[in-house]
Design a protein around this motif. Structure first.
Motif, PDB file in Angstrom:
ATOM      1  N   GLY A 177       0.668  -1.440   0.092  1.00 11.28           N
ATOM      2  CA  GLY A 177       0.046  -0.171  -0.093  1.00 11.28           C
ATOM      3  C   GLY A 177       0.877   1.181   0.102  1.00 11.28           C
ATOM      4  N   GLY A 178       0.231   2.408  -0.382  1.00 14.51           N
ATOM      5  CA  GLY A 178       0.722   3.528  -0.256  1.00 14.51           C
ATOM      6  C   GLY A 178       0.746   4.242   1.086  1.00 14.51           C
ATOM      7  N   PHE A 179      -0.201   3.962   1.918  1.00 14.72           N
ATOM      8  CA  PHE A 179      -0.382   4.567   3.227  1.00 14.72           C
ATOM      9  C   PHE A 179       0.219   3.544   4.321  1.00 14.72           C
ATOM     10  CE2 PHE A 179      -2.814   6.630   6.680  1.00 14.72           C
ATOM     11  CZ  PHE A 179      -2.698   7.872   6.156  1.00 14.72           C
TER      12      PHE A 179
ATOM     13  N   ARG B  48       2.781   6.711  15.260  1.00 10.15           N
ATOM     14  CA  ARG B  48       4.225   7.305  15.674  1.00 10.15           C
ATOM     15  C   ARG B  48       5.106   7.984  14.571  1.00 10.15           C
ATOM     16  NH1 ARG B  48       4.301   2.543  18.746  1.00 10.15           N
ATOM     17  NH2 ARG B  48       5.826   1.716  17.452  1.00 10.15           N
ATOM     18  N   LEU B  49       4.630   7.371  13.368  1.00 13.67           N
ATOM     19  CA  LEU B  49       5.280   7.743  11.895  1.00 13.67           C
ATOM     20  C   LEU B  49       4.384   7.314  10.878  1.00 13.67           C
ATOM     21  CD1 LEU B  49       7.879   8.755  10.630  1.00 13.67           C
ATOM     22  CD2 LEU B  49       8.652   6.363  10.495  1.00 13.67           C
ATOM     23  N   LEU B  50       4.199   8.265   9.911  1.00  8.79           N
ATOM     24  CA  LEU B  50       3.632   7.842   8.875  1.00  8.79           C
ATOM     25  C   LEU B  50       4.200   8.036   7.405  1.00  8.79           C
ATOM     26  CD1 LEU B  50       0.677   7.321   7.547  1.00  8.79           C
ATOM     27  CD2 LEU B  50      -0.012   9.689   7.221  1.00  8.79           C
ATOM     28  N   VAL B  51       4.214   7.145   6.776  1.00  5.89           N
ATOM     29  CA  VAL B  51       5.026   6.977   5.387  1.00  5.89           C
ATOM     30  C   VAL B  51       3.994   7.088   4.160  1.00  5.89           C
ATOM     31  CG1 VAL B  51       6.632   5.594   3.908  1.00  5.89           C
ATOM     32  CG2 VAL B  51       6.870   5.681   6.273  1.00  5.89           C
ATOM     33  N   LEU B  52       3.920   8.005   3.257  1.00  2.57           N
ATOM     34  CA  LEU B  52       3.211   8.113   2.116  1.00  2.57           C
ATOM     35  C   LEU B  52       4.069   7.686   0.994  1.00  2.57           C
ATOM     36  CD1 LEU B  52       1.254  11.415   2.735  1.00  2.57           C
ATOM     37  CD2 LEU B  52       0.722   8.927   3.605  1.00  2.57           C
ATOM     38  N   LEU B  53       3.638   6.626   0.178  1.00  2.00           N
ATOM     39  CA  LEU B  53       4.469   6.231  -0.988  1.00  2.00           C
ATOM     40  C   LEU B  53       3.509   6.446  -2.162  1.00  2.00           C
ATOM     41  CD1 LEU B  53       6.682   4.782  -2.417  1.00  2.00           C
ATOM     42  CD2 LEU B  53       5.641   2.587  -2.020  1.00  2.00           C
ATOM     43  N   SER B  54       3.856   7.083  -3.059  1.00  2.00           N
ATOM     44  CA  SER B  54       2.963   7.182  -4.394  1.00  2.00           C
ATOM     45  C   SER B  54       3.773   6.613  -5.584  1.00  2.00           C
ATOM     46  CB  SER B  54       2.915   8.570  -4.690  1.00  2.00           C
ATOM     47  OG  SER B  54       2.149   8.972  -5.991  1.00  2.00           O
ATOM     48  N   SER B  55       3.221   5.839  -6.396  1.00  2.00           N
ATOM     49  CA  SER B  55       3.455   5.328  -7.628  1.00  2.00           C
ATOM     50  C   SER B  55       3.696   6.217  -8.458  1.00  2.00           C
ATOM     51  CB  SER B  55       2.664   4.103  -8.119  1.00  2.00           C
ATOM     52  OG  SER B  55       1.661   4.272  -8.433  1.00  2.00           O
ATOM     53  N   GLY B  56       2.539   7.477  -8.536  1.00  2.00           N
ATOM     54  CA  GLY B  56       2.592   8.446  -9.487  1.00  2.00           C
ATOM     55  C   GLY B  56       2.016   7.868 -10.999  1.00  2.00           C
ATOM     56  N   ALA B  57       1.583   6.659 -11.003  1.00  3.34           N
ATOM     57  CA  ALA B  57       0.916   5.941 -12.008  1.00  3.34           C
ATOM     58  C   ALA B  57      -0.574   5.838 -12.252  1.00  3.34           C
ATOM     59  CB  ALA B  57       1.779   4.494 -12.094  1.00  3.34           C
ATOM     60  N   ASP B  58      -1.189   6.391 -11.249  1.00  5.92           N
ATOM     61  CA  ASP B  58      -2.567   6.253 -11.259  1.00  5.92           C
ATOM     62  C   ASP B  58      -3.323   7.418 -11.892  1.00  5.92           C
ATOM     63  OD1 ASP B  58      -5.320   6.108 -10.866  1.00  5.92           O
ATOM     64  OD2 ASP B  58      -5.184   4.972  -8.893  1.00  5.92           O
ATOM     65  N   PRO B  59      -3.743   7.604 -13.138  1.00  2.00           N
ATOM     66  CA  PRO B  59      -4.304   8.695 -13.799  1.00  2.00           C
ATOM     67  C   PRO B  59      -5.565   9.270 -13.165  1.00  2.00           C
ATOM     68  CG  PRO B  59      -4.813   6.971 -14.984  1.00  2.00           C
ATOM     69  CD  PRO B  59      -3.924   6.460 -14.068  1.00  2.00           C
ATOM     70  N   ASN B  60      -6.326   8.546 -12.252  1.00  2.00           N
ATOM     71  CA  ASN B  60      -7.339   8.749 -11.678  1.00  2.00           C
ATOM     72  C   ASN B  60      -7.217   9.522 -10.487  1.00  2.00           C
ATOM     73  OD1 ASN B  60      -9.387   7.930 -13.554  1.00  2.00           O
ATOM     74  ND2 ASN B  60      -8.868   5.626 -12.653  1.00  2.00           N
ATOM     75  N   TRP B  61      -6.054   9.118  -9.624  1.00  2.00           N
ATOM     76  CA  TRP B  61      -5.621   9.650  -8.452  1.00  2.00           C
ATOM     77  C   TRP B  61      -4.110  10.390  -8.922  1.00  2.00           C
ATOM     78  CZ3 TRP B  61      -9.953  10.640  -6.179  1.00  2.00           C
ATOM     79  CH2 TRP B  61     -10.865   9.608  -6.118  1.00  2.00           C
ATOM     80  N   PRO B  62      -3.922  11.575  -9.522  1.00  2.00           N
ATOM     81  CA  PRO B  62      -2.741  11.893  -9.606  1.00  2.00           C
ATOM     82  C   PRO B  62      -1.780  12.539  -8.856  1.00  2.00           C
ATOM     83  CG  PRO B  62      -4.288  13.231 -10.717  1.00  2.00           C
ATOM     84  CD  PRO B  62      -5.156  12.407 -10.107  1.00  2.00           C
ATOM     85  N   ASP B  63      -1.220  11.983  -7.751  1.00  2.00           N
ATOM     86  CA  ASP B  63      -0.391  12.452  -6.734  1.00  2.00           C
ATOM     87  C   ASP B  63       0.801  13.408  -7.615  1.00  2.00           C
ATOM     88  OD1 ASP B  63      -1.767  11.022  -4.854  1.00  2.00           O
ATOM     89  OD2 ASP B  63      -0.400   9.257  -4.953  1.00  2.00           O
ATOM     90  N   ARG B  64       1.240  14.354  -6.953  1.00  2.00           N
ATOM     91  CA  ARG B  64       2.142  15.247  -7.663  1.00  2.00           C
ATOM     92  C   ARG B  64       2.994  15.961  -6.594  1.00  2.00           C
ATOM     93  NH1 ARG B  64       1.882  20.777  -9.544  1.00  2.00           N
ATOM     94  NH2 ARG B  64       3.183  20.856 -11.131  1.00  2.00           N
ATOM     95  N   LEU B  65       4.170  15.933  -7.021  1.00  2.00           N
ATOM     96  CA  LEU B  65       5.246  16.796  -6.203  1.00  2.00           C
ATOM     97  C   LEU B  65       5.548  18.063  -7.181  1.00  2.00           C
ATOM     98  CD1 LEU B  65       7.731  17.163  -4.119  1.00  2.00           C
ATOM     99  CD2 LEU B  65       9.172  15.942  -5.886  1.00  2.00           C
ATOM    100  N   ASP B  66       5.361  19.351  -6.267  1.00  2.00           N
ATOM    101  CA  ASP B  66       5.782  20.396  -7.043  1.00  2.00           C
ATOM    102  C   ASP B  66       6.864  21.159  -6.107  1.00  2.00           C
ATOM    103  OD1 ASP B  66       5.989  23.209  -7.765  1.00  2.00           O
ATOM    104  OD2 ASP B  66       3.730  23.665  -7.632  1.00  2.00           O
ATOM    105  N   ALA B  67       7.888  20.721  -6.716  1.00  2.00           N
ATOM    106  CA  ALA B  67       9.306  20.821  -5.903  1.00  2.00           C
ATOM    107  C   ALA B  67       9.599  22.482  -6.015  1.00  2.00           C
ATOM    108  CB  ALA B  67      10.483  20.197  -6.697  1.00  2.00           C
TER     109      ALA B  67
END
Length: 439
Positions: free
Chosen positions: A83-85, A97-116
């Motif tokens: 999972g990503g969550f 205590r700690l939350l890791v978010l992992l995004s594949s960036g490959a789901d067009p319906n849910w486009p997670d995005r980094l704006d550096a």
């Protein structure tokens, strides 16, 4: 799709919202910047149990070909390997205590995005299929997101907030890249919103969350291991200053990274060959204007309105007498009318529904520049790209021209829920119907 503000956040905490601090964008000093092509730092799978977290570093997965290759599970004991969550310590606020978010960036319906450049990461929650309410997800991710964002404005609740570590897949095996240490966005209105989607004839909601990435280039493995082990006192003393400053005072030092590249290459302006979703969206968009290319002007104007909500009005010029411009408009600077006596800046827009292989050259860009009046800026919206020479001249001569190229359009449509060829056709028909009535 229309974004709906989450009405349930008010019940998460009784805290009084704080006023967001002024956000200053840091630009590099001096004249033209020098591009430095430096390879990312890499860590091998065998050493992941005790390595620091370095921004943009790559953490390699294993080579056994099974779930044990997952680098997250090895770096963060208790995070799991699916999972990503990935919460560590529990799925409830206060126990996590700690939350890791992992995004594949490959789901067009849910486009997670980094704006550096802005130091922001957009992440979609875990209610990605119909059948559940927004908080009734198997992993409890959306409920935890709501509690984290609801607690961000109160020091007592904020102290229970787990550090949020953002990773993205590199596209190579199980390798991942570290984006940074995140906190809920300082935008209390749009930091967490509930968005509607439809699948299999059913409508449902999911969260769209925006995080600020803190200005911290490296996190020590000692802090991470103390958090995973539940050693509260040790983790507090080992925490970076940017984290403790946010916990104790709500201060956020955002890691913004303005671009050093003066112009984008052709490859950066069009989708990658393997991005079939983006390529299909653009193909369908071009097909809509094969027999009426001038109609793309209405759609181009709407695309610019989607990314620049301050647009006050846009007028499509007549085909036979456009003076070198497809549309003209204004944006309001100074917030809403009730917030200031603002001003309006005029712009001219050029729209080109070109094939992917046909770029805009110096002729087209010079045509737009020559028509710009004093204190105006230009906008180019194209389903292709701007050639290297034309792009370089625009940037090196500091012409005020916004460029929205093919890859940009695909991302804009995807993030607005227009992620299939059918959705593109329906969206275009709606815009042209309004345009015809206005004309």
């Amino acid at each position: 799709m229309t974004a709906k503000r989450n009405p349930q956040l008010a019940s998460v905490t009784d805290a009084t919202p704080v006023v967001p601090s002024v956000r200053r964008r840091d630009y590099s000093p001096g004249g033209r910047n020098i591009v430095i092509d430096a390879p990312a730092r890499r860590f091998n799978f065998a050493e992941l149990a005790s390595v620091p977290l370095v921004v943009d570093a790559i953490y390699r997965g294993g080579v056994e070909g099974n779930m044990r290759d997952d680098p997250i599970a090895k770096m963060f004991p208790g995070a799991g390997n699916q999972g990503g969550f990935r919460p560590v310590g529990g799925r409830k606020f206060g126990s996590c205590r700690l939350l890791v978010l992992l995004s594949s960036g490959a789901d067009p319906n849910w486009p997670d995005r980094l704006d550096a450049e802005a130091g922001e990461f957009t992440y979609y929650g875990d209610n990605k299929r119909p059948g559940h309410t927004i908080h009734e997800t198997p992993r409890g991710g959306n409920r935890l997101l709501a509690q984290i964002f609801g607690a961000a404005t109160n020091i007592q609740d904020r102290s229970k907030t787990p550090p949020i570590l953002v990773f993205t897949s590199t596209g190579e095996a199980r390798d991942i890249s570290f984006c940074g240490l995140a906190v809920p966005s300082g935008d209390t209105e749009d930091g967490l919103v509930a968005v509607w989607r439809q699948a299999d004839g059913c409508r449902f909601q999911n969260y769209k969350a925006r995080f600020d990435l803190l200005r911290c280039a490296e996190l020590s493995p000692s802090w991470i291991l103390a958090l995973c082990a539940g050693k509260a006192d040790a983790s507090l003393s080992l925490a970076p200053d940017v984290w403790t400053n946010w916990i104790q005072r709500g201060e956020r030092a955002v890691l913004r990274a303005p671009r050093t590249v003066q112009h984008r290459t052709r490859e950066q302006q069009i989708p990658a060959p393997g991005d079939k979703t983006a390529l299909n969206l653009l193909k369908e968009l071009r097909l809509c204007f094969v027999h009426a290319p001038h109609d793309f002007e209405f759609v181009a104007a709407e695309i610019f309105r989607m990314i620049e909500p301050r647009v006050f009005d846009i007028e499509i010029t007549r085909k036979s007498a456009d003076g070198g411009r497809d549309a003209v408009g204004r944006i309001r600077i100074g917030g809403a009318e009730s917030e200031s006596d603002g001003i309006y800046a005029e712009f001219s827009l050029e729209a080109k529904a070109y094939a992917e292989s046909t770029g805009l050259g110096v002729k087209e860009t010079s045509r737009l520049i020559s028509r710009l009046k004093h204190r105006q800026f230009g906008v180019i919206v194209t389903t292709s790209f701007v050639s290297t020479q034309a792009y370089r001249e625009l940037r090196e001569d500091s012409h005020p021209v916004v460029i929205v190229a093919a890859a940009d359009i695909a991302r804009i449509l995807s993030t607005r829920g227009i992620g299939t060829p059918g959705a593109v056709r329906a969206w275009v028909r709606g815009i042209l119907a309004v345009g015809e009535r206005a004309g």
